[in-house]
Design an enzyme around this catalytic site. Structure first.
Site, PDB file in Angstrom:
ATOM      1  N   SER A 149      38.373  45.566  46.163  1.00 45.54           N
ATOM      2  CA  SER A 149      38.503  46.796  45.371  1.00 45.54           C
ATOM      3  C   SER A 149      37.987  47.940  46.235  1.00 45.54           C
ATOM      4  O   SER A 149      37.194  47.728  47.161  1.00 45.54           O
ATOM      5  CB  SER A 149      37.638  46.664  44.110  1.00 45.54           C
ATOM      6  N   TYR A 164      30.314  44.058  38.868  1.00 48.88           N
ATOM      7  CA  TYR A 164      31.672  44.146  39.426  1.00 48.88           C
ATOM      8  C   TYR A 164      31.627  44.599  40.885  1.00 48.88           C
ATOM      9  O   TYR A 164      32.220  43.965  41.766  1.00 48.88           O
ATOM     10  CB  TYR A 164      32.512  45.121  38.600  1.00 48.88           C
TER      11      TYR A 164
HETATM   12  N1  LIG Z   1      43.357  47.644  38.061  1.00 45.61           N
HETATM   13  C1  LIG Z   1      42.566  48.227  38.922  1.00 45.61           C
HETATM   14  O1  LIG Z   1      42.396  49.449  38.873  1.00 45.61           O
HETATM   15  C2  LIG Z   1      41.882  47.412  39.982  1.00 45.61           C
HETATM   16  C3  LIG Z   1      41.184  48.096  40.978  1.00 45.61           C
HETATM   17  C4  LIG Z   1      40.552  47.368  41.982  1.00 45.61           C
HETATM   18  C5  LIG Z   1      40.624  45.986  41.972  1.00 45.61           C
HETATM   19  N2  LIG Z   1      41.300  45.343  40.986  1.00 45.61           N
HETATM   20  C6  LIG Z   1      41.334  43.872  41.034  1.00 45.61           C
HETATM   21  O2  LIG Z   1      42.660  43.415  40.915  1.00 45.61           O
HETATM   22  C7  LIG Z   1      42.639  42.083  40.411  1.00 45.61           C
HETATM   23  C8  LIG Z   1      43.633  41.965  39.279  1.00 45.61           C
HETATM   24  O3  LIG Z   1      43.177  42.766  38.194  1.00 45.61           O
HETATM   25  P1  LIG Z   1      44.153  43.605  37.249  1.00 45.61           P
HETATM   26  O4  LIG Z   1      43.755  45.011  37.363  1.00 45.61           O
HETATM   27  O5  LIG Z   1      45.539  43.214  37.502  1.00 45.61           O
HETATM   28  O6  LIG Z   1      43.631  43.117  35.822  1.00 45.61           O
HETATM   29  P2  LIG Z   1      44.343  42.356  34.627  1.00 45.61           P
HETATM   30  O7  LIG Z   1      43.279  42.156  33.615  1.00 45.61           O
HETATM   31  O8  LIG Z   1      45.580  43.068  34.202  1.00 45.61           O
HETATM   32  O9  LIG Z   1      44.759  40.954  35.263  1.00 45.61           O
HETATM   33  C9  LIG Z   1      43.786  40.007  35.626  1.00 45.61           C
HETATM   34  C10 LIG Z   1      44.295  38.611  35.305  1.00 45.61           C
HETATM   35  O10 LIG Z   1      43.279  37.674  35.716  1.00 45.61           O
HETATM   36  C11 LIG Z   1      43.190  36.672  34.715  1.00 45.61           C
HETATM   37  N3  LIG Z   1      41.891  36.023  34.730  1.00 45.61           N
HETATM   38  C12 LIG Z   1      40.711  36.500  34.302  1.00 45.61           C
HETATM   39  N4  LIG Z   1      39.757  35.571  34.414  1.00 45.61           N
HETATM   40  C13 LIG Z   1      40.359  34.469  34.931  1.00 45.61           C
HETATM   41  C14 LIG Z   1      39.911  33.170  35.274  1.00 45.61           C
HETATM   42  N5  LIG Z   1      38.636  32.805  35.082  1.00 45.61           N
HETATM   43  N6  LIG Z   1      40.796  32.301  35.806  1.00 45.61           N
HETATM   44  C15 LIG Z   1      42.104  32.653  35.972  1.00 45.61           C
HETATM   45  N7  LIG Z   1      42.584  33.857  35.649  1.00 45.61           N
HETATM   46  C16 LIG Z   1      41.723  34.752  35.136  1.00 45.61           C
HETATM   47  C17 LIG Z   1      43.435  37.418  33.407  1.00 45.61           C
HETATM   48  O11 LIG Z   1      43.798  36.525  32.365  1.00 45.61           O
HETATM   49  C18 LIG Z   1      44.531  38.386  33.811  1.00 45.61           C
HETATM   50  O12 LIG Z   1      45.803  37.819  33.579  1.00 45.61           O
HETATM   51  C19 LIG Z   1      41.198  41.805  39.999  1.00 45.61           C
HETATM   52  O13 LIG Z   1      40.557  41.042  41.004  1.00 45.61           O
HETATM   53  C20 LIG Z   1      40.600  43.186  39.913  1.00 45.61           C
HETATM   54  O14 LIG Z   1      39.209  43.180  40.109  1.00 45.61           O
HETATM   55  C21 LIG Z   1      41.937  46.022  39.989  1.00 45.61           C
END
Ligand SMILES: NC(=O)c1ccc[n+]([C@@H]2O[C@H](COP(=O)([O-])OP(=O)(O)OC[C@H]3O[C@@H](n4cnc5c(N)ncnc54)[C@H](O)[C@@H]3O)[C@@H](O)[C@H]2O)c1
Length: 260
Positions: A149, A164
């Site tokens: 991130s 986080y």
């Molecule tokens: N959206 C943002 O702005 C952002 C920014 C920086 C980093 N990220 C990172 O991107 C990645 C994806 O996040 P996103 O934004 O798409 O969120 P999201 O919540 O839309 O998707 C995350 C997915 O991970 C799954 N998940 C959660 N816990 C789990 C587990 N224990 N085992 C298996 N699956 C699990 C959830 O069910 C969900 O489908 C994450 O690592 C997040 O930290 C997101």
């Protein structure tokens, strides 16, 4: 000289994406399937996986959903066994599943809440990378991509993100260290560091906290929040032979958020 098509050719590549039931993981899973990869999506959310399979079908491609909790190493091993049974060892693994966890004052944070964020975000990424590597080792080739991130490269601008940001900082250095450990066996390890992407993270943060989202938008030089589809190009690059000599790199996909 190889053509661009040859450089990013993913045809028939076996790709595993965790967190594929929503957001960035769904975007990468469906997007790489559209580029010809054989994609397995792991997620703890069965309904989310069905939604991803349906989204892929709408695009005329397939994503194979497998329920998996990345915080449980047996569950991660079972995911990779399912992949092996269907299509053999993975060529590429995206350790993408993650949670934002509780946001609030440190003094109110319970030990269990702290451990849960680290269990999903950090243990989970390690379990996925290790499971993939074990199966890549015999062929001495493979690509592993973790999801860090922007807040894994610097702190979050507001208080409340301690677990986080700590977990994502650890992902950044896990990427670098695994890259050193695995390179001698032909496996590269990189990370994507997303900026603000409109997903379901944080129990609907992007839909429910307009002021905070607007602040992120304004802080982003490109002046907008990204869509999950915008992760596909960077993911395809890191999954393909176009990035063969890229190793231990954390690729910000943030519209310039980290540029200042
Ligand atoms: N959206 C943002 O702005 C952002 C920014 C920086 C980093 N990220 C990172 O991107 C990645 C994806 O996040 P996103 O934004 O798409 O969120 P999201 O919540 O839309 O998707 C995350 C997915 O991970 C799954 N998940 C959660 N816990 C789990 C587990 N224990 N085992 C298996 N699956 C699990 C959830 O069910 C969900 O489908 C994450 O690592 C997040 O930290 C997101």
């Amino acid at each position: 000289m190889r053509s661009l098509e040859e450089l990013i050719d993913l045809d028939g590549k076996v790709v595993v994406v965790t967190g594929a039931g929503s957001g960035i993981g769904r975007g990468i899973a469906v997007g790489l399937a559209g580029l010809g990869a054989v994609v397995y999506g792991g997620d703890v959310d069965a309904d989310g996986l069905r939604g991803t399979e349906a989204a892929a079908e709408e695009d005329g491609v397939a994503v194979h959903g497998v329920e998996c909790d990345v915080a449980e190493e047996d569950s991660v091993e079972a995911l990779f066994e399912a992949v092996a049974a269907g299509h053999g060892p993975p060529d590429v693994a995206f350790a993408n599943a993650g949670i934002s966890g509780p946001m609030g004052p440190v003094e109110e944070l319970s030990t269990a809440q702290w451990h849960r964020v680290l269990a999903v975000n950090l243990d989970g990424a390690f379990f996925v990378a290790r499971a993939a590597y074990r199966r890549m080792l015999p062929r001495r080739r493979g690509k592993i991509v973790l999801t860090s991130s922007t807040w894994g490269l610097r702190a979050a601008p507001d208080p409340g993100f301690t677990p986080y940001a700590a977990s994502k900082g650890a992902i950044t250095n896990l990427t670098r260290q695994l890259a050193i450990d695995m390179a001698t066996n032909g496996v590269t390890v990189n990370a994507i560091a997303p900026g603000a992407f409109h997903t379901n993270i944080g129990d609907g943060f992007y839909d429910q906290q307009p002021d905070a989202v607007e602040a992120l938008r304004q802080r982003t030089p490109r002046g907008r929040i990204a869509t999950p589809e915008e992760a596909v190009g960077p993911a395809a690059f890191l999954a393909s032979s176009a990035s063969d000599h890229v190793n231990g790199h954390v690729l910000a996909v943030d519209g310039g958020y980290l540029a200042w």
